[in-house]
Design a protein around this motif. Structure first.
Motif, PDB file in Angstrom:
ATOM      1  N   UNK A   1      33.673  32.150  39.435  1.00 49.73           N
ATOM      2  CA  UNK A   1      32.362  32.808  39.514  1.00 49.73           C
ATOM      3  C   UNK A   1      32.468  34.246  39.018  1.00 49.73           C
ATOM      4  N   UNK A   2      33.615  34.863  39.282  1.00 48.57           N
ATOM      5  CA  UNK A   2      33.803  36.233  38.779  1.00 48.57           C
ATOM      6  C   UNK A   2      33.937  36.218  37.256  1.00 48.57           C
ATOM      7  N   UNK A   3      34.713  35.270  36.757  1.00 41.22           N
ATOM      8  CA  UNK A   3      34.907  35.181  35.302  1.00 41.22           C
ATOM      9  C   UNK A   3      33.588  34.881  34.577  1.00 41.22           C
ATOM     10  N   UNK A   4      32.698  34.171  35.275  1.00 46.21           N
ATOM     11  CA  UNK A   4      31.402  33.830  34.679  1.00 46.21           C
ATOM     12  C   UNK A   4      30.403  34.989  34.804  1.00 46.21           C
ATOM     13  N   UNK A   5      30.851  36.085  35.425  1.00 46.36           N
ATOM     14  CA  UNK A   5      29.968  37.244  35.566  1.00 46.36           C
ATOM     15  C   UNK A   5      29.004  37.143  36.735  1.00 46.36           C
ATOM     16  N   UNK A   6      29.167  36.106  37.575  1.00 44.65           N
ATOM     17  CA  UNK A   6      28.267  35.927  38.721  1.00 44.65           C
ATOM     18  C   UNK A   6      28.731  36.797  39.896  1.00 44.65           C
ATOM     19  N   UNK A   7      30.032  36.838  40.098  1.00 45.81           N
ATOM     20  CA  UNK A   7      30.588  37.641  41.193  1.00 45.81           C
ATOM     21  C   UNK A   7      31.205  38.907  40.619  1.00 45.81           C
ATOM     22  N   UNK A   8      31.177  39.967  41.444  1.00 49.28           N
ATOM     23  CA  UNK A   8      31.757  41.222  40.973  1.00 49.28           C
ATOM     24  C   UNK A   8      33.127  41.467  41.592  1.00 49.28           C
ATOM     25  N   UNK A   9      33.341  40.930  42.792  1.00 45.94           N
ATOM     26  CA  UNK A   9      34.610  41.174  43.474  1.00 45.94           C
ATOM     27  C   UNK A   9      34.978  39.973  44.336  1.00 45.94           C
ATOM     28  N   UNK A  10      36.269  39.621  44.332  1.00 47.06           N
ATOM     29  CA  UNK A  10      36.760  38.532  45.174  1.00 47.06           C
ATOM     30  C   UNK A  10      37.807  39.095  46.137  1.00 47.06           C
ATOM     31  N   UNK A  11      37.551  38.932  47.433  1.00 44.98           N
ATOM     32  CA  UNK A  11      38.470  39.448  48.451  1.00 44.98           C
ATOM     33  C   UNK A  11      39.075  38.258  49.199  1.00 44.98           C
ATOM     34  N   UNK A  12      40.401  38.155  49.213  1.00 45.62           N
ATOM     35  CA  UNK A  12      41.042  37.092  49.994  1.00 45.62           C
ATOM     36  C   UNK A  12      41.448  37.652  51.355  1.00 45.62           C
ATOM     37  N   UNK A  13      41.254  36.835  52.404  1.00 43.94           N
ATOM     38  CA  UNK A  13      41.534  37.266  53.768  1.00 43.94           C
ATOM     39  C   UNK A  13      42.406  36.212  54.440  1.00 43.94           C
ATOM     40  N   UNK A  14      43.451  36.657  55.125  1.00 46.03           N
ATOM     41  CA  UNK A  14      44.237  35.708  55.892  1.00 46.03           C
ATOM     42  C   UNK A  14      44.422  36.241  57.305  1.00 46.03           C
ATOM     43  N   UNK A  15      44.460  35.332  58.263  1.00 44.34           N
ATOM     44  CA  UNK A  15      44.656  35.716  59.661  1.00 44.34           C
ATOM     45  C   UNK A  15      45.939  35.037  60.136  1.00 44.34           C
ATOM     46  N   UNK A  16      46.879  35.806  60.646  1.00 43.65           N
ATOM     47  CA  UNK A  16      48.119  35.189  61.121  1.00 43.65           C
ATOM     48  C   UNK A  16      49.283  36.138  61.047  1.00 43.65           C
ATOM     49  N   UNK A  17      50.489  35.561  60.978  1.00 44.63           N
ATOM     50  CA  UNK A  17      51.702  36.374  61.027  1.00 44.63           C
ATOM     51  C   UNK A  17      51.898  37.154  59.719  1.00 44.63           C
TER      52      UNK A  17
END
Lengths: 310, 251
Positions: B49-65
């Protein structure tokens, strides 16, 4: 305290997964109530009222509930949740879709895909693609539970429960239904079939999948399934997929044709009573769990099987 | 449009798990760990979606060790812009993760959250739906197609009877099914670049979330294994066995 089971149906008929869920509910306690939420679903409510072990049917009948959107079903369940210590639904795409919303809104854990009831707060559930079975105990006041249908027999008929009509809250409008493309089939439902004929990558193409397996399924009155590889390759539609993250099945007879037997596939069918594997590779992992293995060319063996069936 | 993608560090899908002899769980020591495959599909969907110009930013989130940092770096190598780790040694259950992600949502205000439909370790299939409920927004689970049209998400879902298409106002939560896409392999230059992308570490306390488990695991056992079967020489013998020995086909 009564137990609430949310019925799965298509507004015309009750889905068989509901019957297994009712059996699980009856193992927890005696007073089982069924919620039928849909549109023009009186016939479904009547069907639910006739199931043995059902004390009451709650019917929510509204045009807004026709597509049974997760947000609206969850809001409805929440609205009637007072007075229930257990809320159960089948672990099908229907139940998996709305039930965690109910749990989150009640601020309780969900116990997914139970296969056994050990007590009112203690349940057994498979983890790691069924390679381990965990016994878990809930500390929450309300237990929200999805039921793996293969773990419980289907409830029978013979009940005569009263039907209570509920008032339905307006749709929250958080999502809206656009369209539905259902796979048309005269065959039995995959989740409830006694015999399943399932095909894998070894079939090579969609034409081969159908040319070879359709006649076998016809002869046996079987449902048809597929491995992930076969679905990804477009041999069969997505709802045919048997496996860890697809459908979990446990028929009397499971015939795996051209399926090598990845862990993820085995997770979906290893509780079948009898497993037959037909594969040209004698080292395929499927043979390690098959009751009867036939090593050879499936393009010769399957038609032979069909003609031997007469 | 900002997209948040939660990712989980799980046992690699090719590893055969072993149950510990004391019944306390499965043995994860010296076992290959990877990003949950459904989360990989989610990251790929967001990056496309970012490459297609639809999204401006992608944030990955992880919860754990702390080791979940590796999983976040994998997401950054696929093409996410930055990462957030909510670090804790407490065994996180889906409700706790959903609450942490709700706090991240409040902080980041993304328009779209794309989750894997289920993690292949606890097989719970809950977090995305719980998050959508806590966000009081719409959800589309088990997505095989995702488009953003006129500020709305149009999602085709894989359901038991076939396919279903929904339209959702944003913000919304989408959970991925297998056929949404085929995640790319991260190239070496992208893996190197990922090491320099920002990774922020928070704790559940920073987010004001109580993550105490609600379920206690009393024991973990191996399922009873099927006893070895036999190889039959031909179709006639097979049919005979099915009719007369197994009695699963009428004779």
């Amino acid at each position: 305290m009564a137990i609430l089971v949310i019925a799965e149906h298509d507004n015309k008929a009750l889905k068989s997964a509901t019957l297994n869920t009712i059996t699980a509910a009856n193992k927890i306690g005696s007073e089982v109530h069924i919620l039928v939420a849909g549109f023009a679903c009186k016939g479904v409510a009547e069907q639910a009222a006739g199931i043995a072990g059902v004390a009451s049917v709650k019917m929510a009948d509204s045009a807004a509930l026709e597509p049974q959107l997760a947000e609206d079903v969850a809001d409805l369940v929440l609205a009637i949740s007072g007075g229930y210590e257990h809320i159960l639904a089948p672990a099908t795409t229907f139940g998996k879709n709305f039930l965690p919303r109910v749990a989150a809104l009640l601020d309780v854990a969900q116990i997914s895909e139970i296969v056994s009831v050990e007590g009112p707060d203690t349940f057994v559930r498979p983890i790691y693609a069924g390679n381990a079975l965990a016994t878990v105990k809930s500390a929450d006041l309300i237990k929200v539970i999805s039921v793996r249908t293969t773990g419980f027999d289907a409830a029978g008929t013979g009940g005569a429960a009263p039907i209570v009509e509920l008032s339905v809250p307006a749709s929250g409008g958080k999502s809206s239904f656009v369209s539905r493309e259902l796979t048309k089939s005269e065959r039995p439902e995959l989740g409830a079939a006694k015999i399943i004929v399932s095909g894998g990558r070894g079939l090579g193409s969609s034409e081969n999948y159908h040319n070879l397996l359709d006649p076998l399924a016809d002869k046996l009155g079987a449902a048809m399934g597929a491995s992930r590889a076969a679905v990804d390759a477009g041999f069969a539609p997505n709802d045919y997929q048997v496996g860890q993250t697809g459908k979990i099945v446990a028929p009397q007879l499971y015939i795996a044709v051209g399926i090598s037997g990845a862990i993820q596939h085995l997770a979906g069918m290893k509780d079948s009573k009898i497993i037959v594997a037909i594969n040209k590779d004698p080292d395929a992992p499927i043979f390690q769990i098959a009751d009867y293995g036939l090593v050879g060319d499936l393009f010769e063996l399957v038609p032979q099987f069909v003609s031997e069936l007469g | 449009m900002k997209i948040v993608v939660p990712v989980k560090r799980v046992i690699d899908y090719n590893v055969k798990v072993r149950v510990k002899a004391d019944g306390s769980g499965v043995d994860l020591s010296n076992v290959k760990m990877s990003m949950n495959p459904f989360d990989e599909i989610a990251v790929e969907a967001a990056v496309r979606l970012k490459e297609a110009g639809v999204a401006s930013e992608v944030v990955v989130v992880s919860c754990g060790i702390a080791a979940s940092q590796e999983t976040l770096r994998t997401g950054l190598a696929i093409g996410a812009d930055r990462a957030v780790l909510v670090e804790t040694n407490i065994d996180l259950q889906p409700l706790a993760v959903a609450k942490l992600l709700k706090a991240i949502y409040d902080k980041e205000k993304p328009q779209l959250i794309i989750c894997g439909k289920q993690a292949i370790d606890d097989d719970a299939n809950q977090t995305g739906q719980m998050l959508a409920a806590l966000m009081n927004c719409g959800q589309a689970t088990f997505a095989s197609k995702l488009e953003i049209v006129d500020g709305k998400a149009i999602v085709t879902r894989e359901v038991d009877g076939g396919l279903e298409t929904l339209e959702l106002p944003l913000p919304a939560v989408v959970t991925t099914d297998l056929r949404l896409n085929e995640p790319r392999y991260a190239t070496l230059p992208n893996i190197m670049k990922a090491k320099k992308k920002p990774l922020e570490t928070l704790t559940p306390a920073d987010l004001g979330v109580n993550v105490e488990p609600r379920l206690t695991t009393l024991k973990v056992v191996e399922p009873s294994s099927r006893k070895a079967g036999i190889i039959v020489p031909d179709v006639q013998v097979l049919l005979n066995k099915l009719k007369n020995e197994a009695k699963v086909i009428a004779g």
